[in-house]
Design an enzyme around this catalytic site. Structure first.
Site, PDB file in Angstrom:
ATOM      1  N   VAL A  96      36.428 -20.608 -38.701  1.00 26.08           N
ATOM      2  CA  VAL A  96      36.613 -22.029 -38.376  1.00 26.08           C
ATOM      3  C   VAL A  96      35.989 -22.833 -39.515  1.00 26.08           C
ATOM      4  O   VAL A  96      34.800 -22.667 -39.825  1.00 26.08           O
ATOM      5  CB  VAL A  96      35.952 -22.394 -37.025  1.00 26.08           C
ATOM      6  N   ASN A 150      28.211 -18.580 -41.310  1.00 29.35           N
ATOM      7  CA  ASN A 150      29.199 -17.809 -42.062  1.00 29.35           C
ATOM      8  C   ASN A 150      29.881 -18.733 -43.067  1.00 29.35           C
ATOM      9  O   ASN A 150      30.233 -19.870 -42.726  1.00 29.35           O
ATOM     10  CB  ASN A 150      30.240 -17.201 -41.116  1.00 29.35           C
ATOM     11  N   HIS A 167      29.237 -24.656 -39.038  1.00 31.01           N
ATOM     12  CA  HIS A 167      28.549 -24.455 -37.757  1.00 31.01           C
ATOM     13  C   HIS A 167      27.482 -23.386 -37.918  1.00 31.01           C
ATOM     14  O   HIS A 167      27.635 -22.461 -38.705  1.00 31.01           O
ATOM     15  CB  HIS A 167      29.535 -24.051 -36.665  1.00 31.01           C
ATOM     16  N   MET A 168      26.414 -23.562 -37.143  1.00 31.16           N
ATOM     17  CA  MET A 168      25.361 -22.549 -37.093  1.00 31.16           C
ATOM     18  C   MET A 168      25.558 -21.746 -35.818  1.00 31.16           C
ATOM     19  O   MET A 168      25.761 -22.328 -34.749  1.00 31.16           O
ATOM     20  CB  MET A 168      23.985 -23.209 -37.010  1.00 31.16           C
ATOM     21  N   HIS A 169      25.487 -20.431 -35.929  1.00 31.20           N
ATOM     22  CA  HIS A 169      25.448 -19.574 -34.747  1.00 31.20           C
ATOM     23  C   HIS A 169      23.973 -19.406 -34.367  1.00 31.20           C
ATOM     24  O   HIS A 169      23.150 -19.068 -35.226  1.00 31.20           O
ATOM     25  CB  HIS A 169      26.004 -18.185 -35.059  1.00 31.20           C
TER      26      HIS A 169
HETATM   27  P1  DGP Z   1      32.926 -18.188 -37.590  1.00 33.26           P
HETATM   28  O1  DGP Z   1      33.540 -16.810 -37.561  1.00 33.26           O
HETATM   29  O2  DGP Z   1      31.516 -18.152 -38.134  1.00 33.26           O
HETATM   30  O3  DGP Z   1      33.802 -19.206 -38.267  1.00 33.26           O
HETATM   31  O4  DGP Z   1      32.782 -18.593 -36.058  1.00 33.26           O
HETATM   32  C1  DGP Z   1      33.745 -19.272 -35.330  1.00 33.26           C
HETATM   33  C2  DGP Z   1      33.231 -19.359 -33.937  1.00 33.26           C
HETATM   34  O5  DGP Z   1      34.006 -20.310 -33.233  1.00 33.26           O
HETATM   35  C3  DGP Z   1      33.294 -18.058 -33.119  1.00 33.26           C
HETATM   36  O6  DGP Z   1      32.045 -17.871 -32.468  1.00 33.26           O
HETATM   37  C4  DGP Z   1      34.369 -18.317 -32.074  1.00 33.26           C
HETATM   38  C5  DGP Z   1      34.304 -19.822 -31.948  1.00 33.26           C
HETATM   39  N1  DGP Z   1      35.551 -20.446 -31.526  1.00 33.26           N
HETATM   40  C6  DGP Z   1      36.735 -20.408 -32.168  1.00 33.26           C
HETATM   41  N2  DGP Z   1      37.642 -21.137 -31.497  1.00 33.26           N
HETATM   42  C7  DGP Z   1      37.003 -21.671 -30.425  1.00 33.26           C
HETATM   43  C8  DGP Z   1      37.407 -22.528 -29.369  1.00 33.26           C
HETATM   44  O7  DGP Z   1      38.551 -22.978 -29.257  1.00 33.26           O
HETATM   45  N3  DGP Z   1      36.457 -22.829 -28.429  1.00 33.26           N
HETATM   46  C9  DGP Z   1      35.180 -22.365 -28.507  1.00 33.26           C
HETATM   47  N4  DGP Z   1      34.316 -22.721 -27.552  1.00 33.26           N
HETATM   48  N5  DGP Z   1      34.780 -21.566 -29.505  1.00 33.26           N
HETATM   49  C10 DGP Z   1      35.669 -21.226 -30.447  1.00 33.26           C
END
Ligand code: DGP
Length: 149
Positions: free
Chosen positions: A129, A120, A133-135
């Site tokens: 965030v 994203n 990062h890759m999902h």
């Molecule tokens: P995006 O919407 O593409 O920026 O995805 C952010 C991702 O990060 C989403 O899958 C939720 C994850 N995320 C956000 N905060 C935290 C956290 O504190 N811990 C973990 N494990 N994941 C998080």
């Protein structure tokens, strides 16, 4: 004077258009960047996470809210805010992240059934965030990438 004002207004409108992100989103984004990356806190073990992979450059862990039965985030340890901020210098790193995704897909048993990798980027994608990062998503039919209008 009149032409200067018109030119100024035109430039402002052009800048807002080029920016392409709402002021609210930009504010949230800048605030989060200032506060520091939550993913770096996970890397530094200041925040807990279920870690699925780690090497000197890359970490992968389970996100807070699963969007598929298999959902992992693949994150470089070096902070790059968005894909827009990546450069030629990051080419190898980005390639390695894809290979980590491939490896994890095999490990999680979804390499043959299929999976999706997504990055994203900025407001329209819902990036929340600002540490690239890759999902990695799989474990069920994922449907179309986006709903057709
Ligand atoms: P995006 O919407 O593409 O920026 O995805 C952010 C991702 O990060 C989403 O899958 C939720 C994850 N995320 C956000 N905060 C935290 C956290 O504190 N811990 C973990 N494990 N994941 C998080």
């Amino acid at each position: 004077m009149r032409y200067t004002l018109i030119t100024l207004i035109f430039i402002i409108i052009l800048c807002i258009g080029l920016q392409g992100q709402s002021n609210d989103y930009l504010k949230q984004k800048n605030d989060k960047i200032e506060q520091g990356s939550i993913f770096t806190k996970i890397i530094n073990r200041e925040l807990p996470a279920t870690i699925a992979y780690e090497d000197s450059e890359i970490i992968a862990f389970v996100p807070l809210r699963l969007q598929a039965p298999i959902h992992l985030l693949i994150v470089p340890k070096r902070e790059i805010y968005t894909l827009n901020d990546a450069s030629e210098n990051d080419a190898l790193l980005l390639g390695k992240m894809l290979l980590v995704a491939q490896k994890l897909a095999v490990e999680k048993g979804i390499s043959e059934s299929g999976y999706r990798i997504s990055i994203n980027t900025n407001e329209d994608s819902g990036q929340s965030v600002f540490h690239i990062h890759m999902h990695l998503l799989g474990g069920k039919p994922l449907g179309p990438m986006v709903t057709q209008e």
